[in-house]
Each structure stands twice: as C-alpha cells, then as structure tokens.
Design a protein around this motif. Structure first.
Motif, PDB file in Angstrom:
ATOM      1  N   ARG A 153      41.359  33.193  26.893  1.00 54.73           N
ATOM      2  CA  ARG A 153      41.926  34.633  26.767  1.00 54.73           C
ATOM      3  C   ARG A 153      43.407  34.819  27.400  1.00 54.73           C
ATOM      4  O   ARG A 153      44.412  35.417  26.942  1.00 54.73           O
ATOM      5  N   TYR A 154      43.561  34.157  28.437  1.00 59.24           N
ATOM      6  CA  TYR A 154      44.930  34.000  29.215  1.00 59.24           C
ATOM      7  C   TYR A 154      46.035  33.441  28.407  1.00 59.24           C
ATOM      8  O   TYR A 154      46.927  33.915  28.084  1.00 59.24           O
ATOM      9  N   VAL A 155      45.746  32.429  27.832  1.00 61.75           N
ATOM     10  CA  VAL A 155      46.654  31.724  26.886  1.00 61.75           C
ATOM     11  C   VAL A 155      47.033  32.723  25.464  1.00 61.75           C
ATOM     12  O   VAL A 155      48.195  32.725  25.018  1.00 61.75           O
ATOM     13  N   SER A 156      45.953  33.205  24.988  1.00 56.18           N
ATOM     14  CA  SER A 156      46.197  34.348  23.817  1.00 56.18           C
ATOM     15  C   SER A 156      46.652  35.608  24.163  1.00 56.18           C
ATOM     16  O   SER A 156      46.815  36.711  23.594  1.00 56.18           O
ATOM     17  N   ASN A 157      46.818  35.714  25.553  1.00 53.58           N
ATOM     18  CA  ASN A 157      47.329  37.189  26.067  1.00 53.58           C
ATOM     19  C   ASN A 157      46.531  38.376  26.008  1.00 53.58           C
ATOM     20  O   ASN A 157      46.806  39.417  25.609  1.00 53.58           O
ATOM     21  N   ASN A 158      45.201  37.949  25.915  1.00 54.63           N
ATOM     22  CA  ASN A 158      44.080  38.844  25.598  1.00 54.63           C
ATOM     23  C   ASN A 158      43.166  38.920  26.873  1.00 54.63           C
ATOM     24  O   ASN A 158      42.051  38.772  26.684  1.00 54.63           O
ATOM     25  N   ALA A 159      43.730  39.054  28.094  1.00 51.79           N
ATOM     26  CA  ALA A 159      42.997  39.137  29.359  1.00 51.79           C
ATOM     27  C   ALA A 159      42.163  40.392  29.218  1.00 51.79           C
ATOM     28  O   ALA A 159      42.740  41.343  28.864  1.00 51.79           O
ATOM     29  N   ARG A 160      40.931  40.297  29.975  1.00 50.77           N
ATOM     30  CA  ARG A 160      40.164  41.691  30.249  1.00 50.77           C
ATOM     31  C   ARG A 160      40.954  42.704  30.834  1.00 50.77           C
ATOM     32  O   ARG A 160      41.484  42.362  32.102  1.00 50.77           O
ATOM     33  N   GLU A 161      40.486  43.767  30.771  1.00 53.36           N
ATOM     34  CA  GLU A 161      41.081  44.838  31.339  1.00 53.36           C
ATOM     35  C   GLU A 161      40.116  44.777  32.814  1.00 53.36           C
ATOM     36  O   GLU A 161      38.875  44.689  32.616  1.00 53.36           O
ATOM     37  N   ARG A 162      40.678  45.091  34.074  1.00 58.39           N
ATOM     38  CA  ARG A 162      40.210  45.160  35.409  1.00 58.39           C
ATOM     39  C   ARG A 162      40.088  46.594  35.978  1.00 58.39           C
ATOM     40  O   ARG A 162      41.025  46.890  35.811  1.00 58.39           O
ATOM     41  N   ASP A 163      38.904  47.173  36.401  1.00 61.08           N
ATOM     42  CA  ASP A 163      38.961  48.253  37.413  1.00 61.08           C
ATOM     43  C   ASP A 163      38.943  47.749  38.902  1.00 61.08           C
ATOM     44  O   ASP A 163      37.826  47.315  39.450  1.00 61.08           O
ATOM     45  N   PHE A 164      40.045  47.196  39.328  1.00 61.02           N
ATOM     46  CA  PHE A 164      40.379  46.577  40.642  1.00 61.02           C
ATOM     47  C   PHE A 164      39.541  47.329  42.042  1.00 61.02           C
ATOM     48  O   PHE A 164      38.950  46.876  42.728  1.00 61.02           O
ATOM     49  N   SER A 165      39.662  48.680  41.880  1.00 62.02           N
ATOM     50  CA  SER A 165      39.040  49.703  42.810  1.00 62.02           C
ATOM     51  C   SER A 165      37.755  49.371  42.842  1.00 62.02           C
ATOM     52  O   SER A 165      37.079  49.339  43.846  1.00 62.02           O
ATOM     53  N   VAL A 166      36.852  49.182  41.766  1.00 62.52           N
ATOM     54  CA  VAL A 166      35.682  49.154  41.609  1.00 62.52           C
ATOM     55  C   VAL A 166      35.262  47.897  42.148  1.00 62.52           C
ATOM     56  O   VAL A 166      34.271  47.740  42.668  1.00 62.52           O
ATOM     57  N   ASN A 167      36.051  46.817  41.635  1.00 61.45           N
ATOM     58  CA  ASN A 167      35.601  45.479  42.141  1.00 61.45           C
ATOM     59  C   ASN A 167      35.891  45.287  43.520  1.00 61.45           C
ATOM     60  O   ASN A 167      34.937  44.570  44.157  1.00 61.45           O
ATOM     61  N   ARG A 168      36.675  45.945  44.224  1.00 61.07           N
ATOM     62  CA  ARG A 168      36.926  45.912  45.717  1.00 61.07           C
ATOM     63  C   ARG A 168      35.586  46.489  46.367  1.00 61.07           C
ATOM     64  O   ARG A 168      35.068  45.761  47.265  1.00 61.07           O
ATOM     65  N   VAL A 169      35.246  47.478  46.030  1.00 64.21           N
ATOM     66  CA  VAL A 169      33.779  48.173  46.541  1.00 64.21           C
ATOM     67  C   VAL A 169      32.603  47.172  46.405  1.00 64.21           C
ATOM     68  O   VAL A 169      32.028  46.775  47.189  1.00 64.21           O
TER      69      VAL A 169
END
Length: 239
Positions: free
Chosen positions: A61-77
């Motif tokens: 995904r990284y190589v194809s520039n298709n990384a997943r969207e992340r909600d970092f605020s939720v992940n921190r919790v």
C-alpha cells in the motif's frame, strides 16, 4: 554472537530475560488506576505468518501511495491502556526510513528499535526480548536500506583503516563481523551486497544469541526475518 561480543553469558541472559518479563508484566498490570482502566488493544496478528503478511501488504500500500486513512485521535485513546504490537523492527536510524509509514501501520502496531546500521546491541537485544516475551510481538524484522551511510562508512573503514571520529568508529567496529567477508570478496555494487550481508548476519544473531528468542522460535511463536528498504521506491525486499 559469542558471549564476549555481548558481554553477558547465557545463564545471566536467562536471568535477565526472566527479570524483564516479570518487570514488564508488573508494569503493564499495575500501571492504570481503577477509574482509567480500558480494554487492552487487540493484536492485529497472532502468528508469525500473519504478522509477515500484514507487513507485506502494508508495504504494498505504501509503495502504491494507497495508505489507509487514520484517525490518530481515536487510536491514541485506544492505545492509552496498553500496547499489543504484532511485530518488532530492528531498523537503521536513517531519517528517510520510518517503519510505521513504510508498512502502513498505526502507532501501537510495531515495536521499533533503531540504531545506525541496524545491528544487534545489548540494549537492542534486551528491547527485542521485551517486545517478544512481554508484549507478544510475533515477528522480528531486521530492516536495512539502500545506500546506507553506516554500511558505506564500515566498508571504507575496512578498506582504509578505521579513522572515523569519536564514537562513530565504534559503529564501524560493531558492524565489521557482518560485512567483512563481503568486503573481502569485492564486487560491482559492494554497498548493496554488504547491506544484505549485514541484515542476514543480524538475523542469525537474533535467532541464536538469545535463549528467550530461541525458545519462542522453537515453539513457532516467533520468526526473525530480514529485509532491505529501497529509498527511491519504498519497496521492502525480503533477503
């Protein structure tokens, strides 16, 4: 790696490993106050094969520039209550190589140890033992990268004598066992060959040096692999 290389004999390492495990369990079992206890985050992979598959798919995904969207605020919790990394990475300190980005993983998924030249040190080995024995990581990836400055400096030190300043000379000395035979052989792309040799050497050291890791490997609860990250493409190739 011999006991003199690490400075800790096998028996002491067993004791150290047990102490790490007990201390870690105590830390993670008692770190939260009753009114802040939350469910522990789920581990994304529970076997070495699953862990390697997640890393491979994430890198694609990284190589194809298709990384997943992340909600970092939720992940921190979600990760505030604890961590459950599915893999550990022994990587180089190079600022252009960020494991969480290269494998498209969230904070909390990877337990990362970094040192210029991605080689095993006492402290790094203890950290990786902690990551596997206490935190439950199922895979250790030794990650080198193309055009590595530490590899290049070690090659030059072996060819011309180690005249590097300060503690940088120590990096070259520590990397010498994994690279020297490749330098002696020579070749068209010596840096690339030495990078692969260095990765493979440190994979071997992790597999056989630590009784803690060796026991997990024997039980098929852990696997150690090596890879090289291409700076231009972002692609990680297993070696």
């Amino acid at each position: 790696m011999c006991k003199d290389c690490l400075g800790i004999d096998p028996q002491r390492r067993k004791i150290l490993g047990a102490s790490i495990a007990l201390a870690g369990l105590a830390l993670f079992g008692n770190a939260l106050l009753p009114d802040t206890v939350q469910a522990q985050p789920a581990r994304a992979a529970e076997t070495p094969d699953e862990a390697l598959k997640l890393l491979t798919e994430g890198n694609d995904r990284y190589v194809s520039n298709n990384a997943r969207e992340r909600d970092f605020s939720v992940n921190r919790v979600n990760t505030a209550a604890g961590q459950a990394p599915f893999a550990s990475v022994l990587g180089c300190s190079d600022s252009r190589v960020a494991p969480e980005l290269a494998f498209d993983q969230r904070p909390g998924d990877l337990f990362v140890v970094r040192v210029a030249g991605n080689f095993v040190t006492d402290e790094g080995l203890g950290s990786l033992e902690f990551g596997s024995a206490v935190l439950g990581a199922k895979l250790i990836l030794v990650l080198g990268h193309s055009r590595c400055g530490a590899v290049t400096a070690t090659i030059e030190a072996l060819q011309k004598g180690n005249q590097l300043p300060g503690h940088i000379a120590g990096l070259a000395s520590a990397m010498k066992p994994g690279i020297e035979a490749t330098v002696d052989k020579g070749g068209a792309d010596l840096v690339a060959a030495a990078t692969i040799a260095n990765v493979r050497y440190n994979v071997s050291q992790l597999e056989k040096t630590s009784p803690i890791l060796a026991d997990l490997i024997a039980k098929q609860q852990l696997r150690v692999v090596g890879g090289v990250y291409d700076l231009a493409t972002g692609k990680v190739t297993l070696v």
